[in-house]
Structures are given as structure tokens and as C-alpha cells.
Motif scaffolding. Structure first.
Motif, PDB file in Angstrom:
ATOM      1  N   ILE A   1      -6.036  -1.217   1.220  1.00 10.13           N
ATOM      2  CA  ILE A   1      -5.757  -2.564   0.744  1.00 10.13           C
ATOM      3  C   ILE A   1      -6.494  -3.546   1.645  1.00 10.13           C
TER       4      ILE A   1
ATOM      5  N   LEU B   1       0.831  -1.201   0.000  1.00 11.85           N
ATOM      6  CA  LEU B   1       0.000   0.000   0.000  1.00 11.85           C
ATOM      7  C   LEU B   1       0.867   1.253   0.000  1.00 11.85           C
TER       8      LEU B   1
ATOM      9  N   THR C   1      -9.202   1.049  -3.713  1.00 14.26           N
ATOM     10  CA  THR C   1      -8.770  -0.077  -2.873  1.00 14.26           C
ATOM     11  C   THR C   1      -8.091  -1.134  -3.723  1.00 14.26           C
TER      12      THR C   1
ATOM     13  N   TYR D   1      -4.884  -7.577  -1.461  1.00 10.84           N
ATOM     14  CA  TYR D   1      -3.695  -8.303  -1.004  1.00 10.84           C
ATOM     15  C   TYR D   1      -4.036  -9.780  -1.074  1.00 10.84           C
TER      16      TYR D   1
END
Length: 238
Positions: free
Chosen positions: A135, A127, A204, A207
Motif C-alpha cells: 500500500i 493492508l 498495490t 492509501y
């Protein structure tokens, strides 16, 4: 800190669980459930402060024993079944900012004990080095891809969830990968979270974590399943 930017971890853990009573302090391999995300955050090279937001004295005691701080008891109006989690997060952030300014906020769930330190650090670094402002953890959908989902009609007949026919089924290797939000971690730039009150928005990023880390404790079955994973963690990692 990460490049002189301070990182606050908030772990919400209210009492009154109905699916599995007392789950947040239920011993998992000898350690209370709430202690697992605390341990992961304590080992991070970037995390500056770990706060547990709870309305339960026993959870507070377990959290402090595990190394977190519990600088307040969560007000009852923020600990009801219908209380938005964002309100509890913003409350914790507001309280902590009386003492220090933070640049990133990390949400870890007590019910997601499989999140590891390396996940926190990698996600923070991803991020920080990106142009995104949040994230969230995602996992590859392997056993229930939308292509193979159906819905039922009032007649009892089934049809493909997203339309199409059954006569031309697609092979798994011919469909695009799909991902699900896995609850393993959530991170945001603090100012963005204050404005959006959410980790999910147009800026956004995902991950990608190992699929086995997506399991959460809501029921006894979940708890036993996760306990089995942890007992065989070296085999699972292979």
C-alpha cells in the motif's frame, strides 16, 4: 504487532543533500526533520522497530535522540546520489532480520514530516485486512489535473497532453478524479518486497491521505511551506 505480525519501520536519511544542505537535521519547529517520522512511528500501536539508515554521524545522533535505533552506518556504495533506495531498504531489512523476523516493512521519508501516526496505523490495518501485498500513499490531484495539462511542440505551439482539442473544454466536475503518489508512506509484505524490490506493482493498493500531507522537503521553499502548515495545523485540519 498487528495480529502477531511484526512491523519494521525504515527511515532512510543520508547526508549530502544538495537542494537543501543538511536538511535531515534542519530544525523544523525546534525538532530535526528526521525526528518527525520517528515521532509518528513511535506513537503507532502496531510498529515494533524503528530503524534509521544513514551514512551521516550527525543524522545518526539526531535519530537516536528522537527515539529510533541506528544499528549500522549505511555503506557508502548505498548512499550515493545514484544508489537505488531499494538497495538501502533491503540492506536495512537484512541487517534487522539477523535479530528478528518481520512481516511488514514500512518506509517513511525524513522529507515527508506531515505523515501522522493515524496514517501509519490506518494504512497498516487496510493492508492487513486486504488481499493486497503493498500500500502506498496517494493524494487527490486538485490543481494540475492531466485534463488541464499541455505540452509544447518545437514550434512553440501547445496541445493537450493526452490529445483532444481546446474547443470543447471539460468542466472540472465532469472529469474523473486523478491521484498522484505523494510519498507520505509505503508499506509492503516483507516477502513481496524482497521479490519485487518495489512498493509499486500489480498488487498495490492506494492509501488516500489528506492532500496537504503530500508536501516534501527538497528545497528551502518546501521547508518554509511545510513550516507554515505545521504552525497552523489546527486550521489546516479543519
Amino acid at each position: 504487532m498487528i495480529d502477531n505480525k511484526k512491523v519494521l519501520v525504515v527511515i532512510p536519511a543520508r547526508g549530502g543533500s544538495k537542494g537543501l544542505p543538511g536538511k535531515n537535521i534542519k530544525p523544523l519547529l525546534g525538532k530535526p526533520l528526521v525526528a518527525w517520522p520517528i515521532s509518528a512511528a513511535l506513537s503507532s500501536k502496531y510498529v515494533d522497530q524503528i530503524v534509521v539508515s544513514t551514512d551521516d554521524e550527525l543524522i545518526a545522533e539526531a535519530a537516536k535522540a528522537a527515539g529510533a535505533t541506528v544499528p549500522f552506518m549505511r555503506p557508502k556504495h548505498l548512499a550515493a546520489d545514484s544508489s537505488p533506495s531499494s538497495d538501502a531498504i533491503l540492506h536495512a531489512l537484512s541487517f534487522c532480520e539477523k535479530e528478528s523476523k518481520y512481516d511488514y516493512i514500512v518506509l517513511l521519508e525524513a522529507t515527508s514530516p506531515l505523515t501522522e501516526t493515524e496514517d501509519i496505523d490506518r494504512a497498516l490495518l487496510l493492508l492487513h485486512e486486504s488481499e493486497h501485498t503493498a500500500i502506498v500513499g496517494i493524494s487527490l490531484v486538485e490543481d494540475s489535473h492531466p485534463e488541464f495539462c499541455v505540452k509544447t511542440l518545437p514550434s512553440g505551439k501547445i496541445e493537450k497532453y493526452f490529445g483532444g482539442d481546446f474547443e470543447t473544454p471539460k468542466r472540472r466536475q465532469d472529469i474523473d478524479d486523478a491521484y498522484c503518489f505523494d510519498g507520505s508512506l509505503y508499506i509492503s509484505d516483507v516477502e513481496t518486497y524482497k521479490n519485487k524490490k518495489n512498493f509499486y506493482h500489480g498488487n498495490t493498493m492506494g492509501y488516500l491521505s489528506d492532500s496537504w500531507k503530500r508536501y516534501e522537503v527538497d528545497t528551502l521553499i518546501d521547508f518554509l511551506f511545510i513550516e507554515t502548515i505545521l504552525k497552523n495545523i489546527e486550521l489546516v485540519r479543519r
